[in-house]
Design a protein around this motif. Structure first.
Motif, PDB file in Angstrom:
ATOM      1  N   GLU A 166      12.209   4.669  10.478  1.00  0.00           N
ATOM      2  CA  GLU A 166      12.345   4.553   9.032  1.00  0.00           C
ATOM      3  C   GLU A 166      11.565   3.348   8.511  1.00  0.00           C
ATOM      4  O   GLU A 166      10.861   3.434   7.504  1.00  0.00           O
ATOM      5  N   ALA A 167      11.684   2.209   9.192  1.00  0.00           N
ATOM      6  CA  ALA A 167      10.980   0.998   8.763  1.00  0.00           C
ATOM      7  C   ALA A 167       9.466   1.196   8.829  1.00  0.00           C
ATOM      8  O   ALA A 167       8.735   0.740   7.939  1.00  0.00           O
ATOM      9  N   SER A 168       8.994   1.869   9.857  1.00  0.00           N
ATOM     10  CA  SER A 168       7.561   2.126   9.994  1.00  0.00           C
ATOM     11  C   SER A 168       7.052   2.986   8.853  1.00  0.00           C
ATOM     12  O   SER A 168       5.977   2.730   8.294  1.00  0.00           O
ATOM     13  N   LEU A 169       7.813   4.003   8.515  1.00  0.00           N
ATOM     14  CA  LEU A 169       7.429   4.870   7.408  1.00  0.00           C
ATOM     15  C   LEU A 169       7.379   4.078   6.101  1.00  0.00           C
ATOM     16  O   LEU A 169       6.421   4.178   5.327  1.00  0.00           O
ATOM     17  N   ARG A 170       8.407   3.257   5.866  1.00  0.00           N
ATOM     18  CA  ARG A 170       8.427   2.440   4.648  1.00  0.00           C
ATOM     19  C   ARG A 170       7.230   1.497   4.603  1.00  0.00           C
ATOM     20  O   ARG A 170       6.590   1.334   3.555  1.00  0.00           O
ATOM     21  N   ALA A 171       6.928   0.847   5.731  1.00  0.00           N
ATOM     22  CA  ALA A 171       5.797  -0.083   5.779  1.00  0.00           C
ATOM     23  C   ALA A 171       4.484   0.667   5.575  1.00  0.00           C
ATOM     24  O   ALA A 171       3.601   0.195   4.854  1.00  0.00           O
ATOM     25  N   PHE A 172       4.362   1.818   6.190  1.00  0.00           N
ATOM     26  CA  PHE A 172       3.147   2.613   6.073  1.00  0.00           C
ATOM     27  C   PHE A 172       2.898   3.010   4.614  1.00  0.00           C
ATOM     28  O   PHE A 172       1.782   2.908   4.105  1.00  0.00           O
ATOM     29  N   LEU A 173       3.955   3.437   3.935  1.00  0.00           N
ATOM     30  CA  LEU A 173       3.821   3.866   2.541  1.00  0.00           C
ATOM     31  C   LEU A 173       3.534   2.698   1.594  1.00  0.00           C
ATOM     32  O   LEU A 173       2.966   2.896   0.524  1.00  0.00           O
ATOM     33  N   ALA A 174       3.929   1.489   1.991  1.00  0.00           N
ATOM     34  CA  ALA A 174       3.755   0.321   1.120  1.00  0.00           C
ATOM     35  C   ALA A 174       2.579  -0.565   1.521  1.00  0.00           C
ATOM     36  O   ALA A 174       2.332  -1.585   0.876  1.00  0.00           O
ATOM     37  N   ILE A 175       1.844  -0.190   2.550  1.00  0.00           N
ATOM     38  CA  ILE A 175       0.808  -1.072   3.093  1.00  0.00           C
ATOM     39  C   ILE A 175      -0.287  -1.401   2.082  1.00  0.00           C
ATOM     40  O   ILE A 175      -0.841  -2.500   2.089  1.00  0.00           O
ATOM     41  N   ASP A 176      -0.583  -0.483   1.178  1.00  0.00           N
ATOM     42  CA  ASP A 176      -1.624  -0.757   0.184  1.00  0.00           C
ATOM     43  C   ASP A 176      -1.216  -1.859  -0.790  1.00  0.00           C
ATOM     44  O   ASP A 176      -2.064  -2.476  -1.418  1.00  0.00           O
ATOM     45  N   ARG A 177       0.095  -2.115  -0.923  1.00  0.00           N
ATOM     46  CA  ARG A 177       0.577  -3.158  -1.841  1.00  0.00           C
ATOM     47  C   ARG A 177       0.823  -4.490  -1.128  1.00  0.00           C
ATOM     48  O   ARG A 177       1.216  -5.463  -1.751  1.00  0.00           O
ATOM     49  N   LEU A 178       0.612  -4.526   0.180  1.00  0.00           N
ATOM     50  CA  LEU A 178       0.878  -5.731   0.966  1.00  0.00           C
ATOM     51  C   LEU A 178      -0.113  -6.833   0.644  1.00  0.00           C
ATOM     52  O   LEU A 178      -1.322  -6.629   0.673  1.00  0.00           O
ATOM     53  N   MET A 221      -2.382   7.442   0.462  1.00  0.00           N
ATOM     54  CA  MET A 221      -2.732   6.349   1.369  1.00  0.00           C
ATOM     55  C   MET A 221      -4.217   6.420   1.644  1.00  0.00           C
ATOM     56  O   MET A 221      -4.734   7.470   1.985  1.00  0.00           O
ATOM     57  N   SER A 222      -4.846   5.304   1.502  1.00  0.00           N
ATOM     58  CA  SER A 222      -6.285   5.247   1.749  1.00  0.00           C
ATOM     59  C   SER A 222      -6.561   5.072   3.244  1.00  0.00           C
ATOM     60  O   SER A 222      -5.683   4.709   4.019  1.00  0.00           O
ATOM     61  N   ALA A 223      -7.798   5.345   3.629  1.00  0.00           N
ATOM     62  CA  ALA A 223      -8.210   5.129   5.022  1.00  0.00           C
ATOM     63  C   ALA A 223      -8.090   3.653   5.367  1.00  0.00           C
ATOM     64  O   ALA A 223      -7.731   3.295   6.486  1.00  0.00           O
ATOM     65  N   ASP A 224      -8.380   2.798   4.375  1.00  0.00           N
ATOM     66  CA  ASP A 224      -8.230   1.358   4.598  1.00  0.00           C
ATOM     67  C   ASP A 224      -6.770   0.996   4.868  1.00  0.00           C
ATOM     68  O   ASP A 224      -6.482   0.081   5.638  1.00  0.00           O
ATOM     69  N   GLY A 225      -5.847   1.727   4.213  1.00  0.00           N
ATOM     70  CA  GLY A 225      -4.422   1.491   4.434  1.00  0.00           C
ATOM     71  C   GLY A 225      -4.026   1.769   5.864  1.00  0.00           C
ATOM     72  O   GLY A 225      -3.251   1.015   6.463  1.00  0.00           O
ATOM     73  N   ARG A 226      -4.552   2.819   6.433  1.00  0.00           N
ATOM     74  CA  ARG A 226      -4.262   3.160   7.839  1.00  0.00           C
ATOM     75  C   ARG A 226      -4.786   2.064   8.768  1.00  0.00           C
ATOM     76  O   ARG A 226      -4.112   1.639   9.697  1.00  0.00           O
ATOM     77  N   ILE A 227      -5.986   1.596   8.479  1.00  0.00           N
ATOM     78  CA  ILE A 227      -6.580   0.527   9.291  1.00  0.00           C
ATOM     79  C   ILE A 227      -5.754  -0.752   9.149  1.00  0.00           C
ATOM     80  O   ILE A 227      -5.481  -1.433  10.141  1.00  0.00           O
ATOM     81  N   ARG A 228      -5.337  -1.082   7.924  1.00  0.00           N
ATOM     82  CA  ARG A 228      -4.508  -2.277   7.699  1.00  0.00           C
ATOM     83  C   ARG A 228      -3.178  -2.163   8.443  1.00  0.00           C
ATOM     84  O   ARG A 228      -2.697  -3.131   9.021  1.00  0.00           O
ATOM     85  N   PHE A 229      -2.562  -0.995   8.383  1.00  0.00           N
ATOM     86  CA  PHE A 229      -1.298  -0.773   9.079  1.00  0.00           C
ATOM     87  C   PHE A 229      -1.468  -1.023  10.576  1.00  0.00           C
ATOM     88  O   PHE A 229      -0.689  -1.751  11.186  1.00  0.00           O
ATOM     89  N   ASP A 230      -2.493  -0.420  11.161  1.00  0.00           N
ATOM     90  CA  ASP A 230      -2.741  -0.596  12.598  1.00  0.00           C
ATOM     91  C   ASP A 230      -2.998  -2.055  12.953  1.00  0.00           C
ATOM     92  O   ASP A 230      -2.512  -2.549  13.962  1.00  0.00           O
ATOM     93  N   ARG A 231      -3.736  -2.746  12.090  1.00  0.00           N
ATOM     94  CA  ARG A 231      -4.118  -4.139  12.377  1.00  0.00           C
ATOM     95  C   ARG A 231      -2.970  -5.114  12.129  1.00  0.00           C
ATOM     96  O   ARG A 231      -2.764  -6.053  12.895  1.00  0.00           O
ATOM     97  N   LEU A 232      -2.191  -4.896  11.052  1.00  0.00           N
ATOM     98  CA  LEU A 232      -1.204  -5.885  10.642  1.00  0.00           C
ATOM     99  C   LEU A 232       0.219  -5.580  11.110  1.00  0.00           C
ATOM    100  O   LEU A 232       0.982  -6.497  11.397  1.00  0.00           O
TER     101      LEU A 232
END
Length: 182
Positions: free
Chosen positions: A40-52, A1-12
């Motif tokens: 569980e849903a949060s974990l799934r979304a977090f792991l997939a956020i780079d593909r969103l 997971m990239s740092a951008d992914g963490r930021i996207r997760f928090d924002r979106l």
């Protein structure tokens, strides 16, 4: 997971947690189980956020929550009819209104009537088959379009419309006739 992914997760995703929790609570039947599903849903979304792809984040996240609910239900309640517990007073009103409103406080009589109506509505919704309950909650409480519900549920738009119509007929029959709809 990239740092951008963490930021996207928090924002979106974080701003959509309440919507996800409400859906999970309706589908699982209680807040404790909904919390498990949301983890569980949060974990799934977090792991997939780079593909969103950001065209409809809300529908994307609610799809993940829905799928996590069904996975949880298959594991913890295989082969049983799902019926959610009634929400308590204030939570019922907030859920039915779609959020906290600035309306003036009701009189005690109005509050009692509203609680009784909310309890009847909740019981009627709880009596729906899970597929009809899911479509009704996504449409009426989350205000999603038929197309968005079809994406989330993985069924054609016509099936969404059919399930929603049957759910509404069932509820009307419960309130008009006082009994169960066929």
């Amino acid at each position: 997971m990239s740092a951008d992914g963490r930021i996207r997760f928090d924002r979106l995703i974080l701003p959509r947690f309440d919507d996800g929790f409400r859906l999970a609570r309706w589908l699982t039947g209680n807040p404790t189980d909904a919390e498990d599903v949301m983890q569980e849903a949060s974990l799934r979304a977090f792991l997939a956020i780079d593909r969103l792809v950001e065209h409809n984040v809300r529908a994307w996240f609610l799809t993940i929550v829905r799928n996590a609910c069904y996975s949880w239900l298959e594991k913890h309640r295989p082969g049983i009819t799902i019926s959610s517990e009634q929400l308590q007073g204030y939570d019922q009103l907030v859920l039915e209104r779609g959020g906290v409103s600035a309306d003036p406080a009701p009189t005690p009589e109005e509050a009692l009537i509203a609680r009784e109506d909310a309890a009847r509505l909740t019981a009627a919704i709880d009596g729906l088959p899970l597929a009809m309950k899911e479509v009704l909650v996504l449409r009426e409480y989350h205000d999603l379009s038929y197309r968005e519900i079809a994406e989330i549920s993985g069924v054609p738009v016509g099936t969404v419309m059919s399930r929603l119509a049957r759910a509404r007929r069932h509820l009307l029959a419960r309130f008009d006739g006082g009994g169960d709809a066929a």
